[in-house]
Design a protein around this motif. Structure first.
Motif, mmCIF file in Angstrom:
data_model
loop_
_atom_site.group_PDB
_atom_site.id
_atom_site.type_symbol
_atom_site.label_atom_id
_atom_site.label_comp_id
_atom_site.label_asym_id
_atom_site.label_seq_id
_atom_site.Cartn_x
_atom_site.Cartn_y
_atom_site.Cartn_z
ATOM 1 N N ASN A 50 -33.119 20.830 -3.122
ATOM 2 C CA ASN A 50 -33.947 21.607 -4.047
ATOM 3 C C ASN A 50 -33.343 23.003 -4.106
ATOM 4 N N PRO A 51 -33.378 23.687 -5.246
ATOM 5 C CA PRO A 51 -32.768 25.016 -5.338
ATOM 6 C C PRO A 51 -33.278 26.004 -4.296
ATOM 7 N N ASN A 52 -34.582 25.981 -4.001
ATOM 8 C CA ASN A 52 -35.116 26.915 -3.008
ATOM 9 C C ASN A 52 -34.642 26.568 -1.601
ATOM 10 N N ARG A 53 -34.572 25.266 -1.299
ATOM 11 C CA ARG A 53 -34.112 24.865 0.026
ATOM 12 C C ARG A 53 -32.621 25.149 0.197
ATOM 13 N N SER A 54 -31.849 24.925 -0.864
ATOM 14 C CA SER A 54 -30.422 25.224 -0.798
ATOM 15 C C SER A 54 -30.195 26.713 -0.542
ATOM 16 N N ALA A 55 -31.009 27.552 -1.180
ATOM 17 C CA ALA A 55 -30.888 28.994 -0.971
ATOM 18 C C ALA A 55 -31.231 29.365 0.468
ATOM 19 N N LEU A 56 -32.290 28.745 1.012
ATOM 20 C CA LEU A 56 -32.684 29.007 2.401
ATOM 21 C C LEU A 56 -31.584 28.564 3.357
ATOM 22 N N GLU A 57 -31.042 27.378 3.143
ATOM 23 C CA GLU A 57 -29.987 26.878 4.024
ATOM 24 C C GLU A 57 -28.736 27.750 3.945
ATOM 25 N N GLN A 58 -28.460 28.292 2.763
ATOM 26 C CA GLN A 58 -27.285 29.153 2.619
ATOM 27 C C GLN A 58 -27.432 30.458 3.400
ATOM 28 N N VAL A 59 -28.592 31.091 3.294
ATOM 29 C CA VAL A 59 -28.774 32.364 3.992
ATOM 30 C C VAL A 59 -28.797 32.160 5.505
ATOM 31 N N LEU A 60 -29.379 31.054 5.987
ATOM 32 C CA LEU A 60 -29.377 30.771 7.423
ATOM 33 C C LEU A 60 -27.959 30.499 7.926
ATOM 34 N N THR A 61 -27.173 29.778 7.133
ATOM 35 C CA THR A 61 -25.768 29.538 7.482
ATOM 36 C C THR A 61 -25.025 30.852 7.629
ATOM 37 N N ASN A 62 -25.231 31.752 6.683
ATOM 38 C CA ASN A 62 -24.531 33.037 6.718
ATOM 39 C C ASN A 62 -24.969 33.900 7.893
ATOM 40 N N LEU A 63 -26.274 33.953 8.142
ATOM 41 C CA LEU A 63 -26.781 34.792 9.227
ATOM 42 C C LEU A 63 -26.311 34.294 10.590
ATOM 43 N N GLU A 64 -26.181 32.968 10.747
ATOM 44 C CA GLU A 64 -25.753 32.408 12.029
ATOM 45 C C GLU A 64 -24.239 32.209 12.112
ATOM 46 N N LYS A 65 -23.523 32.608 11.055
ATOM 47 C CA LYS A 65 -22.055 32.503 11.042
ATOM 48 C C LYS A 65 -21.600 31.054 11.237
ATOM 49 N N GLY A 66 -22.323 30.137 10.588
ATOM 50 C CA GLY A 66 -22.019 28.721 10.702
ATOM 51 C C GLY A 66 -21.330 28.163 9.476
ATOM 52 N N ALA A 67 -21.262 26.825 9.403
ATOM 53 C CA ALA A 67 -20.620 26.134 8.286
ATOM 54 C C ALA A 67 -21.625 25.462 7.365
ATOM 55 N N ASP A 68 -22.820 25.159 7.875
ATOM 56 C CA ASP A 68 -23.845 24.468 7.066
ATOM 57 C C ASP A 68 -25.164 24.547 7.813
ATOM 58 N N ALA A 69 -26.255 24.296 7.094
ATOM 59 C CA ALA A 69 -27.594 24.317 7.695
ATOM 60 C C ALA A 69 -28.461 23.239 7.077
ATOM 61 N N CYS A 70 -29.417 22.748 7.860
ATOM 62 C CA CYS A 70 -30.447 21.825 7.391
ATOM 63 C C CYS A 70 -31.803 22.447 7.677
ATOM 64 N N ILE A 182 -23.314 30.391 17.828
ATOM 65 C CA ILE A 182 -22.064 29.786 17.353
ATOM 66 C C ILE A 182 -20.877 30.687 17.687
ATOM 67 N N SER A 183 -21.069 31.982 17.568
ATOM 68 C CA SER A 183 -20.000 32.926 17.904
ATOM 69 C C SER A 183 -19.693 32.925 19.397
ATOM 70 N N LEU A 184 -20.634 32.405 20.199
ATOM 71 C CA LEU A 184 -20.462 32.355 21.656
ATOM 72 C C LEU A 184 -20.053 30.967 22.146
ATOM 73 N N GLY A 185 -19.808 30.044 21.211
ATOM 74 C CA GLY A 185 -19.294 28.733 21.592
ATOM 75 C C GLY A 185 -20.213 27.555 21.339
ATOM 76 N N ALA A 186 -21.432 27.783 20.832
ATOM 77 C CA ALA A 186 -22.354 26.675 20.562
ATOM 78 C C ALA A 186 -21.901 25.883 19.344
ATOM 79 N N ASP A 187 -22.232 24.599 19.328
ATOM 80 C CA ASP A 187 -21.917 23.733 18.188
ATOM 81 C C ASP A 187 -23.042 23.713 17.160
ATOM 82 N N ILE A 188 -24.277 23.753 17.651
ATOM 83 C CA ILE A 188 -25.440 23.698 16.760
ATOM 84 C C ILE A 188 -26.495 24.675 17.265
ATOM 85 N N VAL A 189 -27.110 25.400 16.335
ATOM 86 C CA VAL A 189 -28.190 26.334 16.657
ATOM 87 C C VAL A 189 -29.474 25.817 16.038
ATOM 88 N N MET A 190 -30.556 25.895 16.787
ATOM 89 C CA MET A 190 -31.859 25.465 16.296
ATOM 90 C C MET A 190 -32.815 26.661 16.254
#
Length: 371
Positions: A50-70, A182-190
């Protein structure tokens, strides 16, 4: 870009025909197909995206310096989806002090499919001794709930990489603004986005962010999309709205949390204060290295046992006696009675979520409650 800028701008994924500065709530459950059967708009059904969920997942990905979010409908569902993605017979090493909801999941829902060892993850030298042939994941919670233990993520990531394990970190107590696992070596952040990310005690949500798009991550994404435990467009809209102020709210939580912890540390009726910002905290130096602030969560042990702890939570005026954390309002609870009869939490422990009220008023409230 810095977190303050990312929080405001990186969730604005699309321009609407009416040129909204704030993305509108998109309630459509289904989307038009093209003549060739494709979906040029990027979405086909709202359970999948959904457009709103995609936007939320994008900002969380960016804030956590990751590659993707669910994004998920709750923090519990986020964690459970990660556990569901593990093969039956897998072994997990988890923290002995962790959110009781996840501990209960592992001990009940996954009791027949996974095996778990709950250990003190602050004792790095003991961890390797628990790794077995079927160990697949180390589940870390830092700061932990409710004892505010700090786990050395860099040290544990060295162990997980050596043994080819997944390092998953519940970073709810820190938020993406105080710690980036993630910047400290984690694979997944919850995260339970109900807490600091939502910040107003009015929306339920959870999220997983991955360091890379692996085959395991695709299993997690499949569970999200096929299982369907996703946040509504309105929930995503509320979370996106809240994230815009998250960096500034966290500064207030950190400032108030430190001031209240310092006050309580000196109070004659307080036996102990658990707050990683205090130099007396056992893992203060690790917290100082891997966090940019110490948050607004703390726990105390009051003198006088469970009866005195209950009296204090019933006597405060500004602190709402309620379960949760991370909201603008201060919350307090006798944690053992929330967790039930099998809890390992001390009976005289009070967990405190320090809000954004004026610190003088919060200290005065505790002063009269402890008197």
């Amino acid at each position: 870009m810095k977190p303050e800028t990312l929080a405001i701008h990186s969730g604005n994924l699309y321009e609407s025909s009416t040129k909204d500065v704030t993305p509108p709530i998109n309630l459509s459950t289904t989307f038009f197909r093209d003549e060739d059967g494709g979906y040029s708009g990027g979405h086909m059904y709202s359970r999948v995206s959904n457009p709103n969920r995609s936007a939320l997942e994008q900002v969380l990905t960016n804030l956590e310096k990751g590659a993707d979010a669910c994004a998920f409908s709750s923090g519990n569902t986020a964690g459970m989806s990660l556990f569901q993605a593990l093969a039956p017979g897998s072994h997990i090493i988890a923290a002995d002090d962790m959110y009781w909801g996840f501990k209960k999941q592992l001990q009940s829902i996954f009791a027949d499919t996974l095996t778990i060892d709950f250990i003190d993850l602050t004792d790095i030298d003991r961890i390797s001794g628990y790794i077995k042939e079927n160990t697949v994941m180390i589940w870390v919670e830092t700061p932990s709930n409710p004892l505010l233990k700090i786990t050395d993520l860099v040290a544990i990531s060295a162990i997980t990489k050596k043994h080819n394990l997944i390092l998953a970190c519940d970073s709810t107590f820190a938020s993406p603004c105080l710690q980036n696992p993630i910047s400290l070596g984690a694979d997944i952040v919850m995260h339970s986005s109900t807490k600091y990310i939502g910040g107003h005690s009015d929306v339920l949500g959870g999220a997983l962010i991955t360091a890379k798009k692996s085959a395991f991550w695709e299993k997690v994404r499949n569970i999200q999309q096929i299982g369907g435990a996703v946040p509504s467009p309105f929930d995503c809209f509320l979370l996106l709205r809240s994230i815009k102020t998250l960096p500034y709210r966290m500064r207030g939580h950190c400032e108030n949390g430190m001031a209240l912890a310092q006050y309580l540390e000196q109070h004659p009726k307080v036996e102990a204060v658990f707050y990683p910002g205090l130099p007396a905290h056992a893992q203060h130096e690790i917290a100082r290295q891997q966090m940019t602030g110490f948050g607004g969560m703390l726990s105390i042990l009051v003198k006088g046992g469970a009866d005195e702890a209950r009296r204090v939570v019933n006597t405060v005026k500004l602190f709402a006696q309620a379960t949760s954390l991370g909201g603008v309002e201060s919350l307090i609870e006798h944690r053992a009675s929330v967790e039930g009869p099998d809890t390992k939490t001390p009976q005289n422990l009070i967990r405190i979520s320090v809000g954004l009220e004026h610190i003088d008023d919060l200290i005065a409230d505790f002063n009269q409650a402890l008197a």
